[in-house]
Enzyme design. Structure first.
Site, PDB file in Angstrom:
ATOM      1  N   PHE A 113       0.860  -1.177   0.000  1.00  0.00           N
ATOM      2  CA  PHE A 113       0.000   0.000   0.000  1.00  0.00           C
ATOM      3  C   PHE A 113       0.899   1.230   0.000  1.00  0.00           C
ATOM      4  CE2 PHE A 113      -4.454   1.171   1.049  1.00  0.00           C
ATOM      5  CZ  PHE A 113      -4.302   2.536   1.304  1.00  0.00           C
ATOM      6  N   LEU A 114       0.940   1.948  -1.106  1.00  0.00           N
ATOM      7  CA  LEU A 114       1.863   3.072  -1.248  1.00  0.00           C
ATOM      8  C   LEU A 114       1.137   4.325  -1.731  1.00  0.00           C
ATOM      9  CD1 LEU A 114       4.802   1.316  -3.140  1.00  0.00           C
ATOM     10  CD2 LEU A 114       4.694   1.808  -0.712  1.00  0.00           C
ATOM     11  N   HIS A 159      -5.804  10.273   0.570  1.00  0.00           N
ATOM     12  CA  HIS A 159      -5.815   9.229  -0.463  1.00  0.00           C
ATOM     13  C   HIS A 159      -5.712   7.827   0.135  1.00  0.00           C
ATOM     14  CE1 HIS A 159      -5.680  12.132  -3.677  1.00  0.00           C
ATOM     15  NE2 HIS A 159      -4.622  12.707  -3.137  1.00  0.00           N
ATOM     16  N   GLY A 160      -4.959   7.693   1.224  1.00  0.00           N
ATOM     17  CA  GLY A 160      -4.844   6.381   1.849  1.00  0.00           C
ATOM     18  C   GLY A 160      -6.185   5.894   2.358  1.00  0.00           C
ATOM     19  N   GLU A 218      -1.666  -7.628   5.732  1.00  0.00           N
ATOM     20  CA  GLU A 218      -0.420  -8.351   5.994  1.00  0.00           C
ATOM     21  C   GLU A 218       0.563  -7.452   6.724  1.00  0.00           C
ATOM     22  OE1 GLU A 218       3.225 -10.395   3.453  1.00  0.00           O
ATOM     23  OE2 GLU A 218       1.257 -10.165   2.549  1.00  0.00           O
ATOM     24  N   ASN A 231       2.055  -1.686   9.629  1.00  0.00           N
ATOM     25  CA  ASN A 231       2.816  -0.903  10.591  1.00  0.00           C
ATOM     26  C   ASN A 231       1.851   0.003  11.357  1.00  0.00           C
ATOM     27  OD1 ASN A 231       2.273   1.373   8.971  1.00  0.00           O
ATOM     28  ND2 ASN A 231       4.240   1.273   7.939  1.00  0.00           N
TER      29      ASN A 231
END
Length: 508
Positions: free
Chosen positions: A249-250, A260-261, A284, A287
């Site tokens: 996820f970037l 946007h995230g 997965e 963080n």
């Protein structure tokens, strides 16, 4: 003889990542940023030996991510025996696409005069469009088996090593049936083309998800041996009951702090809810930053549902609070509507532990702050009175702590049972307090966002500060206070010897 001193440089400073698009006469830079990590490429010290004035510039075309790697330096170390400058090309090639090492002039011409740019559309299918201020964005998604999807992902995957701690780029040369399990979501900004032949799409970020089968046996039927036809009919993975796991996820730094995230995560979640074959959405190794983003999105989604069903803690699960009989176990089903909550969880396809976090946060928020630790409640007095406290909100807070402790103990029972009883109680108390502090920070941020009218969407709200590029991957080791969910069972000596263990503690 030349000295080796002064010939090492910081790899994070030396690497420049640049997004470019056509300009009037030559490509122009849209944004430039440095990586967060370079140890997967250059080693744990993140140092490059043998150059002065070194710049490693990784360029990506804004629309199709066409890559280019250009290396420049002022001086290079002359070999002394076995000591020589790092071979940069050999070091970079396992991480950067081969096409990136061509001639710079040819690359600039290809970006400037790309005959396909004007008609470019992101690969896959259009999923959703959204606006932030006066800027327009689109999310597209396609299977990794699609060659165009795979080409874009291959081009950009070096960013996984540069922005996700312990992140691993995907293997894209697997068999097609394996690639079909992967879906890639691309986020693009819809822009005014800078030249008549340029593209109207500019990359914002991307995410990958993986589908894996979940076995579900019909418990109403006794297991039996069946004589059926062989070979069995072909089974498509996409038609089986499955979990979806977000793997990468970037969001590019030039687009961070803008919501946007959150938009990408909720888009993926909505796709899972709409797909009848998907049972659950998981993540997965998130963080702490992604945990906070996920909590915000899931809380916003579930809060109206909790309110609709009047979900709250029952302050008197055994009747009158003044009863003298001490309960031997936490009366979970009398404290909260477990059947209703299970129905909500399965309908929104949220993983069990994540749902528990959101529920705990919501229930904590239903208790007036003056009766919580953050509001200065007298915890010592509450621990004496417990479920017999006069005020029902004190009793709710007592039962909230007991429910949270119960969940933590169940999940880490084996680990905790290795401790003496007093140490076990102390660890649980400390962990509950850490969990509560994390929830309070999220609740405060949500309250601030609501009072500001959802300011996170324009880049200034509290949500945006959680939405960094390193959103999924192995834990970053961040000392961020927002989500303190780590149950730590370590000796003081172990903690001093292995500080890296902070990033490897079990999530609660």
């Amino acid at each position: 003889m030349a000295s080796e001193a002064g010939w090492s440089c910081d790899a994070n400073d030396a690497v420049h990542i640049t997004v470019v698009q056509p300009g009037e006469k030559k490509p122009k830079t849209l944004s430039t940023f440095h990586p967060q990590f370079t140890y997967p490429i250059f080693g744990d010290d993140e140092q490059i030996f043998g150059y002065k004035g070194l710049i490693i510039r990784l360029r990506f075309a804004a629309h199709d991510l066409r890559p280019h790697c250009h290396i420049s330096y002022d001086e290079k170390f002359k070999p002394i025996g076995d000591t020589q400058a790092l071979n940069l090309l050999d070091t970079l090639k396992p991480f950067v696409q081969e096409e990136a090492f061509g001639n710079l002039q040819d690359y600039e011409k290809a970006v400037q005069d790309d005959p396909n740019a004007k008609d470019f559309k992101p690969p896959g299918e259009f999923v959703i469009g959204y606006d932030i201020g006066d800027r327009k964005y689109e999310v597209w998604a396609g299977p990794l088996a699609d060659p165009e999807v795979r080409k874009l992902l291959d081009r950009v995957q070096v960013l996984v090593s540069l922005f996700i701690e312990a992140g691993t780029p995907l293997e894209t040369d697997d068999p097609e049936w394996t690639l079909e399990r992967w879906t890639v979501y691309f986020v693009y900004e819809k822009v005014t083309p800078p030249t008549p032949t340029a593209s109207s799409y500019s990359i914002v970020g991307y995410a990958t998800t993986y589908r894996y089968w979940r076995y579900q046996r019909d418990l109403s039927e006794a297991p039996t041996v069946k004589n059926g036809d062989f070979p069995l009919p072909e089974v498509k993975v996409s038609e089986l009951p499955s979990r979806i796991r977000i793997a990468q996820f970037l969001i590019l730094p030039s687009h961070s702090r803008s919501g946007h995230g959150n938009q990408l995560y909720t888009t993926i979640h909505a796709a899972c809810i709409a797909d009848p074959t998907v049972v659950e959405l998981t993540v997965e190794d998130p963080n702490e930053q992604f945990d906070a983003l996920r909590d915000t999105a899931d809380y916003t989604l579930l809060q109206p549902e909790f309110l609709k069903h009047n979900v709250n803690l029952n302050p008197d699960p055994h009747g009158s609070y003044s009863q003298k009989k001490r309960p031997r176990v936490v009366p979970t089903s009398a404290l909260i509507p477990t059947k209703v909550l299970q129905d909500i969880r399965t309908s929104f396809k949220i993983e069990t532990t994540q749902f528990a976090h959101i529920l705990e946060m919501y229930l904590l928020g239903q208790i007036p702050k003056s009766h919580r630790l953050a509001g200065g409640t007298n915890l010592a007095r509450l621990l004496i009175k417990k479920y017999k406290a006069t005020d029902e909100n004190d009793r709710r807070y007592y039962w909230w702590r007991m429910l949270t402790k119960q969940r933590l103990y169940k999940k880490h029972k084996e680990l905790l049972n290795e401790l003496e009883l007093l140490d076990r109680v102390e660890k649980l108390d400390a962990t509950v307090q850490n969990v509560e502090e994390g929830y309070e920070i999220t609740l405060d941020a949500l309250e601030a966002r609501m009072s500001e009218g959802g300011a996170g969407e324009d880049g200034e709200g509290s949500e945006g500060e959680w939405e960094d590029l390193r959103e999924v991957g192995a834990p970053t080791g961040s000392r961020d206070k927002r989500v303190k969910r780590k149950l730590t069972v370590m000796d003081d000596e172990d903690e001093e010897e292995d500080g890296a263990g902070l990033a490897k503690r079990p999530k609660v």
